[in-house]
Design a protein around this motif. Sequence first.
Motif, PDB file in Angstrom:
ATOM      1  N   MET A 104      36.243  23.393  32.749  1.00 12.36           N
ATOM      2  CA  MET A 104      35.632  23.730  34.034  1.00 12.36           C
ATOM      3  C   MET A 104      35.605  25.245  34.201  1.00 12.36           C
ATOM      4  SD  MET A 104      37.546  20.982  36.539  1.00 12.36           S
ATOM      5  CE  MET A 104      36.481  21.351  37.967  1.00 12.36           C
ATOM      6  N   SER A 105      34.475  25.779  34.643  1.00 12.00           N
ATOM      7  CA  SER A 105      34.404  27.210  34.935  1.00 12.00           C
ATOM      8  C   SER A 105      35.245  27.512  36.166  1.00 12.00           C
ATOM      9  CB  SER A 105      32.955  27.632  35.176  1.00 12.00           C
ATOM     10  OG  SER A 105      32.480  27.094  36.406  1.00 12.00           O
ATOM     11  N   PHE A 106      35.604  28.776  36.339  1.00 19.24           N
ATOM     12  CA  PHE A 106      36.381  29.163  37.513  1.00 19.24           C
ATOM     13  C   PHE A 106      35.636  28.807  38.795  1.00 19.24           C
ATOM     14  CE2 PHE A 106      37.512  32.486  40.695  1.00 19.24           C
ATOM     15  CZ  PHE A 106      38.837  32.124  40.893  1.00 19.24           C
ATOM     16  N   LYS A 107      34.339  29.001  38.779  1.00 22.32           N
ATOM     17  CA  LYS A 107      33.539  28.660  39.953  1.00 22.32           C
ATOM     18  C   LYS A 107      33.624  27.165  40.263  1.00 22.32           C
ATOM     19  CE  LYS A 107      28.801  28.801  41.765  1.00 22.32           C
ATOM     20  NZ  LYS A 107      29.271  29.150  43.123  1.00 22.32           N
ATOM     21  N   GLU A 108      33.528  26.335  39.238  1.00 28.22           N
ATOM     22  CA  GLU A 108      33.629  24.887  39.433  1.00 28.22           C
ATOM     23  C   GLU A 108      35.017  24.494  39.935  1.00 28.22           C
ATOM     24  OE1 GLU A 108      30.494  23.297  35.992  1.00 28.22           O
ATOM     25  OE2 GLU A 108      32.595  23.740  35.478  1.00 28.22           O
ATOM     26  N   ILE A 109      36.033  25.161  39.423  1.00 23.61           N
ATOM     27  CA  ILE A 109      37.400  24.876  39.859  1.00 23.61           C
ATOM     28  C   ILE A 109      37.583  25.235  41.325  1.00 23.61           C
ATOM     29  CG2 ILE A 109      39.827  25.535  39.561  1.00 23.61           C
ATOM     30  CD1 ILE A 109      39.167  25.920  36.553  1.00 23.61           C
ATOM     31  N   LYS A 110      37.092  26.399  41.721  1.00 25.68           N
ATOM     32  CA  LYS A 110      37.220  26.821  43.121  1.00 25.68           C
ATOM     33  C   LYS A 110      36.460  25.875  44.053  1.00 25.68           C
ATOM     34  CE  LYS A 110      39.039  30.106  44.423  1.00 25.68           C
ATOM     35  NZ  LYS A 110      40.427  30.313  44.868  1.00 25.68           N
ATOM     36  N   LEU A 117      37.081  37.217  40.180  1.00 23.39           N
ATOM     37  CA  LEU A 117      38.013  37.587  39.116  1.00 23.39           C
ATOM     38  C   LEU A 117      37.647  38.936  38.496  1.00 23.39           C
ATOM     39  CD1 LEU A 117      38.589  34.195  37.241  1.00 23.39           C
ATOM     40  CD2 LEU A 117      39.911  35.216  39.094  1.00 23.39           C
ATOM     41  N   SER A 118      36.364  39.178  38.347  1.00 23.02           N
ATOM     42  CA  SER A 118      35.907  40.448  37.764  1.00 23.02           C
ATOM     43  C   SER A 118      36.341  41.624  38.628  1.00 23.02           C
ATOM     44  CB  SER A 118      34.393  40.448  37.592  1.00 23.02           C
ATOM     45  OG  SER A 118      33.970  39.392  36.754  1.00 23.02           O
ATOM     46  N   GLN A 119      36.220  41.470  39.929  1.00 21.18           N
ATOM     47  CA  GLN A 119      36.637  42.524  40.854  1.00 21.18           C
ATOM     48  C   GLN A 119      38.150  42.701  40.842  1.00 21.18           C
ATOM     49  OE1 GLN A 119      34.869  41.133  44.508  1.00 21.18           O
ATOM     50  NE2 GLN A 119      32.951  42.239  44.174  1.00 21.18           N
ATOM     51  N   VAL A 175      45.075  37.038  36.794  1.00 19.31           N
ATOM     52  CA  VAL A 175      44.212  38.071  36.215  1.00 19.31           C
ATOM     53  C   VAL A 175      44.823  39.454  36.432  1.00 19.31           C
ATOM     54  CG1 VAL A 175      42.009  39.274  36.521  1.00 19.31           C
ATOM     55  CG2 VAL A 175      42.054  36.781  36.272  1.00 19.31           C
ATOM     56  N   LYS A 176      45.308  39.712  37.623  1.00 24.28           N
ATOM     57  CA  LYS A 176      45.926  41.014  37.906  1.00 24.28           C
ATOM     58  C   LYS A 176      47.162  41.236  37.047  1.00 24.28           C
ATOM     59  CE  LYS A 176      44.365  41.528  42.710  1.00 24.28           C
ATOM     60  NZ  LYS A 176      44.804  41.641  44.134  1.00 24.28           N
ATOM     61  N   ILE A 177      47.970  40.200  36.897  1.00 22.75           N
ATOM     62  CA  ILE A 177      49.183  40.314  36.082  1.00 22.75           C
ATOM     63  C   ILE A 177      48.830  40.590  34.623  1.00 22.75           C
ATOM     64  CG2 ILE A 177      51.146  39.015  35.162  1.00 22.75           C
ATOM     65  CD1 ILE A 177      51.283  37.595  37.915  1.00 22.75           C
ATOM     66  N   LYS A 178      47.821  39.907  34.105  1.00 21.12           N
ATOM     67  CA  LYS A 178      47.439  40.098  32.706  1.00 21.12           C
ATOM     68  C   LYS A 178      46.866  41.493  32.457  1.00 21.12           C
ATOM     69  CE  LYS A 178      46.802  35.308  31.227  1.00 21.12           C
ATOM     70  NZ  LYS A 178      45.884  34.293  30.654  1.00 21.12           N
ATOM     71  N   VAL A 179      46.094  42.007  33.403  1.00 24.34           N
ATOM     72  CA  VAL A 179      45.561  43.358  33.258  1.00 24.34           C
ATOM     73  C   VAL A 179      46.703  44.378  33.301  1.00 24.34           C
ATOM     74  CG1 VAL A 179      44.087  45.129  34.295  1.00 24.34           C
ATOM     75  CG2 VAL A 179      43.290  42.764  34.178  1.00 24.34           C
ATOM     76  N   SER A 180      47.646  44.183  34.205  1.00 19.63           N
ATOM     77  CA  SER A 180      48.815  45.070  34.272  1.00 19.63           C
ATOM     78  C   SER A 180      49.627  44.997  32.984  1.00 19.63           C
ATOM     79  CB  SER A 180      49.697  44.701  35.474  1.00 19.63           C
ATOM     80  OG  SER A 180      49.016  44.914  36.687  1.00 19.63           O
ATOM     81  N   TYR A 181      49.770  43.788  32.463  1.00 20.57           N
ATOM     82  CA  TYR A 181      50.484  43.592  31.199  1.00 20.57           C
ATOM     83  C   TYR A 181      49.798  44.371  30.073  1.00 20.57           C
ATOM     84  CZ  TYR A 181      51.764  41.273  26.824  1.00 20.57           C
ATOM     85  OH  TYR A 181      52.152  41.021  25.535  1.00 20.57           O
ATOM     86  N   ALA A 182      48.480  44.276  30.001  1.00 21.56           N
ATOM     87  CA  ALA A 182      47.733  44.971  28.954  1.00 21.56           C
ATOM     88  C   ALA A 182      47.982  46.475  29.015  1.00 21.56           C
ATOM     89  CB  ALA A 182      46.237  44.672  29.088  1.00 21.56           C
ATOM     90  N   LYS A 183      48.080  47.002  30.206  1.00 27.02           N
ATOM     91  CA  LYS A 183      48.342  48.439  30.366  1.00 27.02           C
ATOM     92  C   LYS A 183      49.766  48.793  29.978  1.00 27.02           C
ATOM     93  CE  LYS A 183      44.872  48.914  33.900  1.00 27.02           C
ATOM     94  NZ  LYS A 183      44.618  48.798  35.326  1.00 27.02           N
ATOM     95  N   ILE A 234      44.534  20.428  37.074  1.00 22.24           N
ATOM     96  CA  ILE A 234      43.714  21.528  36.552  1.00 22.24           C
ATOM     97  C   ILE A 234      44.585  22.766  36.347  1.00 22.24           C
ATOM     98  CG2 ILE A 234      41.658  22.938  36.891  1.00 22.24           C
ATOM     99  CD1 ILE A 234      40.749  20.888  39.002  1.00 22.24           C
ATOM    100  N   GLY A 235      44.543  23.320  35.151  1.00 21.08           N
ATOM    101  CA  GLY A 235      45.219  24.575  34.846  1.00 21.08           C
ATOM    102  C   GLY A 235      44.197  25.678  34.664  1.00 21.08           C
ATOM    103  N   PHE A 236      44.451  26.856  35.231  1.00 21.71           N
ATOM    104  CA  PHE A 236      43.468  27.946  35.176  1.00 21.71           C
ATOM    105  C   PHE A 236      44.122  29.266  35.550  1.00 21.71           C
ATOM    106  CE2 PHE A 236      43.687  26.432  39.452  1.00 21.71           C
ATOM    107  CZ  PHE A 236      43.389  27.501  40.287  1.00 21.71           C
ATOM    108  N   ASP A 237      43.374  30.357  35.431  1.00 23.61           N
ATOM    109  CA  ASP A 237      43.812  31.689  35.850  1.00 23.61           C
ATOM    110  C   ASP A 237      43.106  32.062  37.130  1.00 23.61           C
ATOM    111  OD1 ASP A 237      45.225  31.693  33.523  1.00 23.61           O
ATOM    112  OD2 ASP A 237      44.226  33.435  32.628  1.00 23.61           O
ATOM    113  N   ASP A 238      43.882  32.237  38.211  1.00 21.50           N
ATOM    114  CA  ASP A 238      43.329  32.690  39.487  1.00 21.50           C
ATOM    115  C   ASP A 238      43.495  34.209  39.586  1.00 21.50           C
ATOM    116  OD1 ASP A 238      42.173  32.599  42.007  1.00 21.50           O
ATOM    117  OD2 ASP A 238      43.373  30.896  42.678  1.00 21.50           O
ATOM    118  N   VAL A 239      43.192  34.757  40.740  1.00 19.68           N
ATOM    119  CA  VAL A 239      43.210  36.208  40.944  1.00 19.68           C
ATOM    120  C   VAL A 239      44.560  36.820  40.576  1.00 19.68           C
ATOM    121  CG1 VAL A 239      43.136  38.011  42.704  1.00 19.68           C
ATOM    122  CG2 VAL A 239      41.364  36.248  42.657  1.00 19.68           C
ATOM    123  N   GLU A 240      45.665  36.213  41.023  1.00 17.10           N
ATOM    124  CA  GLU A 240      46.973  36.810  40.781  1.00 17.10           C
ATOM    125  C   GLU A 240      47.300  36.855  39.287  1.00 17.10           C
ATOM    126  OE1 GLU A 240      50.231  34.468  42.438  1.00 17.10           O
ATOM    127  OE2 GLU A 240      48.974  32.677  42.384  1.00 17.10           O
TER     128      GLU A 240
END
Length: 414
Positions: free
Chosen positions: A286-292, A356-358, A328-336, A320-326
């Motif tokens: 399921m896409s994130f949009k479909e999940i929401k 999610l992109s924002q 995504v933010k954690i993963k971007v912080s992790y990458a840095k 349903i398992g997925f990545d929500d906004v929080e």
Amino acid sequence: MVSKIIIVVFHILLCLEFRLTKGQSWIKAGYWFSGSEFPVSNINSALFTHLICAFAPVNSTSYQLSPSASDEKHFSNFTNTVKQKNPSVTTLLSIGGGNERYSTFSSMVSSSSYRKSFIDSSIKLARLYGFQGLDLCWVSANTSTDMSNMGVLFQEWKGAIDLESRNSSRTPLILTAAVQYSPNLDSASFPIDSIQQYLNWVHLMAYDFYMPTWSNFTGAQAALYDPSSTTNADYGIGTWINGGLSADKIVLSLPFYGYAWTLVNPANNSIGAPATGPAITEEGDMSFKEIKDYISRYGAKVMYNATYVVNYCSIGTSWIGFDDVEVVKIKVSYAKERNLLGYFVWQVPYDDNWLLSQAAAGQEDNKNGQNNRRVLVIILTTTAAVILLLGILIYYCCIRFKMLKSSKGKLFLL
């Protein structure tokens, strides 16, 4: 002597400033799949630094890129279209993909003449349609021979790109590849030395760890961590780095989709709960949009699991398992924190109103503020140091002038 010292110090400070500012580039990439039916013109390209058009197929006989008529239409307009909203965005053409036949790629990389045919056609097509880079997505490579030949392909590909750039006086094409979350497969390992030397970076696919079509329990399909298993992004990244790949050549994945399982017992709905297969869709994807939309329709409560860094929810027997906004933010912080080069999205059309992109880009905006302040401090420090050294030089010159004047006065009296 003093002037020479000032020049040396000045150059040192400038080099320090350059080194600290040079490394501030951050990849915010997104894949767009031609089969998604999502209009290219609808992509909010302002949220990305790089957009990757996927996928160009390879002819099984000539080993040249052979896009269909509909793909050619998308490819030819892709760069100009996404640059309308963001003129500075960089575009790449991705080759292969999950549906590409294994035998075609395995055969192509095994022969120097086949590799040349592939390489020449890829460069030609990228230039024809205005792409600024090429991306290889050969996800089915699985033997030591495949990996060795892949390393040779990267070497020859990079050489051909550099030669074309010199002959055409154009900027060299970027060269990247999509790779598994770990360099070590069951029977082979990715050619890390070749990747390090010849690729600009890799897109590390840290997802699809668990899928309801084959896993009989719910799972964190894109787990950042997993204390009980090596199947997680953190472990894979560490393995790549320990194997010799620089952290700043790794771009971490952000999957904008999830999976739905059918629970055996609705009361047992945590990660690792027994399940009987996919739910909601045929394969559970399921896409994130479909999940929401599904969550909104049924009023489900979204849970967060910090152990794996994943969101999930359950509605009756559907989990349903997925990545929500929080997440995504954690993963971007992790990458840095791991000093990676950035992140990439699979895929752009799956987002829900760019939520999610924002969120991902917003993390970078925060980092940019810190970087700008650091650069300002470096510039001010450099300026102050130069002024101080100039003051010392002027003072030194004044003293020398007075000494010379005094010396001439004494000679005159004699």
